[in-house]
Design an enzyme around this catalytic site. Structure first.
Site, PDB file in Angstrom:
ATOM      1  N   GLY A 232       0.830  -1.205   0.000  1.00 47.83           N
ATOM      2  CA  GLY A 232       0.000   0.000   0.000  1.00 47.83           C
ATOM      3  C   GLY A 232       0.855   1.242   0.000  1.00 47.83           C
ATOM      4  CG  ASP A 255      -1.113   1.111  -3.464  1.00 43.81           C
ATOM      5  OD1 ASP A 255      -2.317   0.774  -3.441  1.00 43.81           O
ATOM      6  OD2 ASP A 255      -0.648   1.988  -2.712  1.00 43.81           O
ATOM      7  CG  ASP A 275      -6.500  -7.495  -3.186  1.00 44.17           C
ATOM      8  OD1 ASP A 275      -6.225  -7.042  -2.055  1.00 44.17           O
ATOM      9  OD2 ASP A 275      -7.650  -7.842  -3.513  1.00 44.17           O
ATOM     10  CG  MET A 276      -3.696  -5.677   1.342  1.00 41.32           C
ATOM     11  SD  MET A 276      -3.343  -4.231   2.389  1.00 41.32           S
ATOM     12  CE  MET A 276      -3.140  -2.959   1.140  1.00 41.32           C
ATOM     13  CE  LYS A 289       3.065   7.505   6.531  1.00 39.18           C
ATOM     14  NZ  LYS A 289       1.618   7.846   6.486  1.00 39.18           N
ATOM     15  CG  HIS A 293      -5.902   3.836   9.379  1.00 40.89           C
ATOM     16  ND1 HIS A 293      -5.864   5.203   9.599  1.00 40.89           N
ATOM     17  CD2 HIS A 293      -5.650   3.675   8.050  1.00 40.89           C
ATOM     18  CE1 HIS A 293      -5.604   5.833   8.466  1.00 40.89           C
ATOM     19  NE2 HIS A 293      -5.476   4.929   7.518  1.00 40.89           N
TER      20      HIS A 293
END
Length: 388
Positions: A232, A255, A275-276, A289, A293
């Site tokens: 990301g 990303d 895609d993580m 980073k 969240h």
């Protein structure tokens, strides 16, 4: 005979201590009622380019000179004066004597004494960060909010409506647009560009603190770690900064396809679209980073599992995952506490949240990590190091 102060009766009724306490409480209620004004004026200052015009002028500008530069056909000078007066109160700008007469600034209390002088305004440390040419400008972040302010207010209203899970089971974006926030962004190229610029502006203001923390705490072992993947990682600003401090690393930035497509190419970085949630490339260090969240716990656990697999495949016995995330109850910098809680509520509309130390610890345990370390830095975020 001396006139009785209008508050004397109330003071006698409540007692001096309770009276002062109530005055303070009333003032706080008024402050919160009008807090949205500061959001609107902050965004308006950036959209009108006020910090840029004063910066290009090389110093303070009179109200008339500033008005002549604004992209407004028939400007209301009286209203502009009121707007600038409030922004001086916000410390976005400072009231100044015209440069030809003096370089000294005026406090708000001195304004009435200078009524005959033409109003003149200069930059403050706050508005200097809103100048677009500033190396760590936050102007793109201010503009990253919804293009239509009506969406912004509707989004915040949904924060209260969403307390009723029966009537409002979805996030604001799913309820109003039929899809999650990042899908809405992905389908709007202009908004996607502004979001990328906004995130980059955050990173540029944080990256030095991140690198300093990594170096100070010796988080990256020069001798056994050579591969880092920034998951990301957007335009790769964090990866580039880490590479300058640890030149032995080979850095990959991963990303989504529409982000990688617009990322500026760099010969020292390898960009990968992916895609993580599906896969994370193998590495000795996986960096995320401000990624977790964005998501609820179940999605975060899946991402953490993929990160753990990536460092195990990487082959280093000292592999680790490095997060840069807000920890709500870190009390290192009290002046940042309000902003941390504000970001937490902003994330609710996007289906995510910020977390406390305990919430992070529970998440890491469920994600398969045996221990972790939180490193406070000079930023909203902290460095969090995870060990498998």
């Amino acid at each position: 005979m001396e006139k009785q102060h209008c508050g004397d009766d109330a003071k006698a009724l409540l007692g001096e201590e309770n009276f002062e306490q109530e005055i303070g409480a009333r003032a706080r209620v008024w402050k919160h009622m009008f807090a949205y004004i500061e959001t609107i004026l902050l965004r308006g200052a950036v959209q009108l380019g006020i910090p840029d015009h004063i910066h290009k002028n090389g110093g303070p500008m009179t109200l008339r000179d500033l008005a002549a530069k604004l992209p407004v056909e028939a400007i209301n000078m009286s209203q502009l004066h009121q707007v600038m007066r409030y922004m001086v109160h916000m410390k976005l700008f400072m009231k100044a004597i015209p440069p030809a007469k003096s370089n000294t600034t005026l406090d708000e209390e001195d304004e009435e004494e200078e009524e005959e002088e033409e109003d003149c305004y200069g930059l403050t440390p706050v508005s200097e960060l809103l100048v677009r040419s500033h190396e760590r400008s936050l102007a793109p972040l201010v503009e990253v909010e919804e293009p239509d302010m009506r969406d912004t207010f509707a989004m915040w209203a949904h924060l209260i409506e969403g307390l009723d899970r029966e009537r409002y089971p979805k996030t604001f974006w799913e309820a109003h647009y039929g899809m999650p926030f990042y899908e809405v962004i992905g389908r709007n190229p202009e908004w996607s560009r502004r979001m990328s610029e906004g995130m980059t502006s955050i990173t540029r203001g944080t990256v030095d603190a991140v690198v300093h923390g990594l170096v100070r705490e010796k988080v990256i072992d020069d001798h056994v770690m050579s591969k880092l993947v920034d998951v990301g990682g957007n335009t790769g600003d964090v990866a580039k900064a880490i590479l300058r401090a640890f030149p032995q690393l080979k850095c990959t930035v991963m990303d989504l396809p529409h982000v990688v497509e617009y990322a500026p190419k760099d010969p020292d970085l390898r960009f990968v679209a992916g895609d993580m949630l599906q896969f994370v490339p193998s590495a000795h260090i996986v960096l995320l980073k401000s990624v977790l969240h964005n998501h609820e716990d179940d999605v975060c656990i899946k991402i953490l599992n993929n990160c753990k697999e990536a460092i195990l495949r990487g082959g280093s016995t000292k592999g680790k995952v490095i997060l840069v995330e807000i920890v709500l109850d870190i009390d290192d910098r009290p002046e940042l506490t309000n902003s941390r809680f504000g970001v937490d509520l902003r994330m609710v509309s996007m289906g995510g949240k910020e977390r406390s130390k305990k919430e992070w610890a529970d998440l890491f345990f469920k994600g398969g990590f045996s221990r972790h370390e939180i490193i406070p830095i000079a930023a909203l975020e902290s460095i969090v190091v995870l060990y498998p």
